[in-house]
Scaffold this motif. Sequence first.
Motif, short mmCIF file in Angstrom:
data_model
loop_
_atom_site.label_atom_id
_atom_site.label_comp_id
_atom_site.label_asym_id
_atom_site.label_seq_id
_atom_site.Cartn_x
_atom_site.Cartn_y
_atom_site.Cartn_z
N GLU A 172 0.83 -1.21 0.00
CA GLU A 172 0.00 0.00 0.00
C GLU A 172 0.86 1.25 0.00
O GLU A 172 0.60 2.20 -0.75
CB GLU A 172 -0.94 -0.01 1.20
CG GLU A 172 -2.04 -1.06 1.10
CD GLU A 172 -2.79 -1.26 2.41
OE1 GLU A 172 -2.55 -0.51 3.38
OE2 GLU A 172 -3.60 -2.20 2.46
N LYS A 173 1.91 1.28 0.84
CA LYS A 173 2.80 2.45 0.90
C LYS A 173 3.52 2.65 -0.42
O LYS A 173 3.71 3.78 -0.89
CB LYS A 173 3.81 2.29 2.03
CG LYS A 173 3.21 2.42 3.41
CD LYS A 173 4.24 2.20 4.48
CE LYS A 173 3.59 2.24 5.87
NZ LYS A 173 4.55 1.92 6.92
N LEU A 174 3.93 1.56 -1.04
CA LEU A 174 4.64 1.63 -2.32
C LEU A 174 3.72 2.18 -3.41
O LEU A 174 4.11 3.06 -4.18
CB LEU A 174 5.16 0.25 -2.71
CG LEU A 174 6.01 0.15 -3.96
CD1 LEU A 174 7.28 0.99 -3.80
CD2 LEU A 174 6.38 -1.30 -4.23
N ILE A 175 2.49 1.71 -3.46
CA ILE A 175 1.54 2.19 -4.46
C ILE A 175 1.26 3.67 -4.26
O ILE A 175 1.26 4.45 -5.23
CB ILE A 175 0.23 1.36 -4.40
CG1 ILE A 175 0.49 -0.04 -4.93
CG2 ILE A 175 -0.89 2.03 -5.19
CD1 ILE A 175 -0.64 -1.03 -4.71
N ILE A 176 1.07 4.10 -3.03
CA ILE A 176 0.83 5.53 -2.74
C ILE A 176 2.04 6.35 -3.16
O ILE A 176 1.91 7.41 -3.78
CB ILE A 176 0.51 5.73 -1.24
CG1 ILE A 176 -0.86 5.14 -0.92
CG2 ILE A 176 0.58 7.20 -0.86
CD1 ILE A 176 -1.16 5.03 0.57
N SER A 177 3.24 5.86 -2.86
CA SER A 177 4.47 6.58 -3.21
C SER A 177 4.61 6.71 -4.72
O SER A 177 4.97 7.77 -5.23
CB SER A 177 5.66 5.83 -2.61
OG SER A 177 6.86 6.42 -3.02
N LYS A 179 2.17 6.50 -7.01
CA LYS A 179 1.09 7.35 -7.55
C LYS A 179 1.32 8.82 -7.27
O LYS A 179 0.97 9.68 -8.07
CB LYS A 179 -0.25 6.91 -6.97
CG LYS A 179 -0.77 5.65 -7.60
CD LYS A 179 -2.13 5.27 -7.05
CE LYS A 179 -2.66 4.02 -7.71
NZ LYS A 179 -3.96 3.62 -7.17
N SER A 180 1.93 9.14 -6.12
CA SER A 180 2.15 10.55 -5.77
C SER A 180 3.38 11.12 -6.46
O SER A 180 3.63 12.31 -6.38
CB SER A 180 2.28 10.71 -4.25
OG SER A 180 3.48 10.12 -3.80
N GLY A 181 4.15 10.27 -7.12
CA GLY A 181 5.32 10.73 -7.85
C GLY A 181 6.54 10.94 -6.98
O GLY A 181 7.54 11.46 -7.43
N LYS A 182 6.46 10.55 -5.71
CA LYS A 182 7.60 10.73 -4.81
C LYS A 182 8.73 9.79 -5.15
O LYS A 182 9.88 10.07 -4.92
CB LYS A 182 7.19 10.50 -3.36
CG LYS A 182 6.30 11.57 -2.80
CD LYS A 182 5.94 11.26 -1.36
CE LYS A 182 4.97 12.28 -0.82
NZ LYS A 182 4.53 11.91 0.53
#
Length: 188
Positions: A172-177, A179-182
């Motif tokens: 989940e953290k990887l997907i959020i990261s 998607k946010s372009g970080k």
Amino acid sequence: MDAQRWKYSKVMADDKNFYPKLTTPLLLEKQASEFYTIVIFYIFQVEAQAACYTCGHLPSPNTTGSENDHISIIDREKDKEYKVDLSDKKFSCSCMMFERIGILCRHVLWVLKDRGFDHIPKEYLALRWSKSTTSHPLSNVVGTFVLADFSLVEDNEEHCDALFQLLRSFNEKLIISVKSGKSKDKKA
């Protein structure tokens, strides 16, 4: 390794009851054939053969207690001298094969043979190379399978659940990261 031998090794690697032909008189080799996967065993077998047939001890001029803990081994195949350290009841060699690969080198095997060991001490049998360790797909992360050493948790349902929860959380953290372009780094 030619294609046919590789195919044969792969079939035998999947058979936990297959034991290859032993080529040395060492009981250490027999133990290794029962413990290691076939591919890793063949790597070990090369080292065992060299321990028997190409390695030897270089005598020290003064053999005192502490000198007995540091043994010079000549490797005639490589035409090089290696130091095996036995201090603190641990084996280490200057070639660093065990530290790099997780398989004992010919120099340590020579010392084990010389000291009359019938078995490889359990701390020198890396579980990652054992027949009993199998990789299982744990979860589908962004379209690819993650493989892990499942044998460490397979007998404990609570540990399995904890491992799956950690993987889900990381996913989940990887997907959020992403998607946010970080995370522009491919390693991440």
